[in-house]
Design a protein around this motif. Sequence first.
Motif, mmCIF file in Angstrom:
data_model
loop_
_atom_site.group_PDB
_atom_site.id
_atom_site.type_symbol
_atom_site.label_atom_id
_atom_site.label_comp_id
_atom_site.label_asym_id
_atom_site.label_seq_id
_atom_site.Cartn_x
_atom_site.Cartn_y
_atom_site.Cartn_z
ATOM 1 N N ALA A 1 -46.064 131.340 52.514
ATOM 2 C CA ALA A 1 -46.348 130.070 53.186
ATOM 3 C C ALA A 1 -46.310 130.355 54.689
ATOM 4 O O ALA A 1 -45.301 130.796 55.205
ATOM 5 C CB ALA A 1 -45.316 129.022 52.819
ATOM 6 N N CYS A 2 -47.400 130.085 55.341
ATOM 7 C CA CYS A 2 -47.519 130.510 56.733
ATOM 8 C C CYS A 2 -47.521 129.348 57.720
ATOM 9 O O CYS A 2 -47.962 129.508 58.849
ATOM 10 C CB CYS A 2 -48.790 131.321 56.911
ATOM 11 S SG CYS A 2 -48.778 132.854 55.975
ATOM 12 N N SER A 3 -47.044 128.186 57.341
ATOM 13 C CA SER A 3 -47.089 127.058 58.276
ATOM 14 C C SER A 3 -46.184 127.301 59.481
ATOM 15 O O SER A 3 -46.564 127.024 60.619
ATOM 16 C CB SER A 3 -46.698 125.761 57.569
ATOM 17 O OG SER A 3 -45.365 125.860 57.085
ATOM 18 N N ASP A 4 -44.977 127.815 59.263
ATOM 19 C CA ASP A 4 -44.084 128.116 60.381
ATOM 20 C C ASP A 4 -44.588 129.302 61.193
ATOM 21 O O ASP A 4 -44.453 129.340 62.413
ATOM 22 C CB ASP A 4 -42.667 128.415 59.871
ATOM 23 C CG ASP A 4 -42.006 127.183 59.263
ATOM 24 O OD1 ASP A 4 -42.418 126.061 59.625
ATOM 25 O OD2 ASP A 4 -41.093 127.358 58.443
ATOM 26 N N ALA A 5 -45.172 130.259 60.512
ATOM 27 C CA ALA A 5 -45.665 131.450 61.196
ATOM 28 C C ALA A 5 -46.859 131.114 62.086
ATOM 29 O O ALA A 5 -47.024 131.700 63.154
ATOM 30 C CB ALA A 5 -46.038 132.526 60.188
ATOM 31 N N LYS A 6 -47.684 130.153 61.668
ATOM 32 C CA LYS A 6 -48.829 129.766 62.501
ATOM 33 C C LYS A 6 -48.367 129.149 63.812
ATOM 34 O O LYS A 6 -48.938 129.411 64.869
ATOM 35 C CB LYS A 6 -49.728 128.789 61.744
ATOM 36 C CG LYS A 6 -50.535 129.434 60.656
ATOM 37 C CD LYS A 6 -51.419 128.439 59.959
ATOM 38 C CE LYS A 6 -52.149 129.088 58.804
ATOM 39 N NZ LYS A 6 -53.006 128.157 58.079
#
Length: 124
Positions: free
Chosen positions: A83-88
């Motif tokens: 899940a890349c929402s925080d990474a984005k």
Amino acid sequence: MSEQADRGATPIVLKTIGDDSPAVGSPTIGVATSIQGNYDPGRDQEKARVRITYVLLAMLGLAVFCVLAVGCYLALTCYAAKACSDAKDAFALMSATVALIFTPIVGLVGSAIGFYFGSKSAGG
């Protein structure tokens, strides 16, 4: 006193403040002594330019290393979590920070290197 003269001892000469005739071979306070050879400021300027260039290159290298390390960490975190929402959000913040930090460092490094090589070619 005759015993000292017999043994070859040198007499002590007392100086007064403002006496402009110092004893031969012994510099006194306030009297300028000559320096052997001529002073060349170009040599010291060259050393300072090299030091500044090395410091700026080290700063640029450190900044590149830190950006790569943080980028790899964020990429691995995104890959592992699926899940890349925080990474984005972190990538967006990192790109803004990179633009803020890299622009002046690259400008300074370019100026220092250009000035260094420009003075080398002008001086021979």
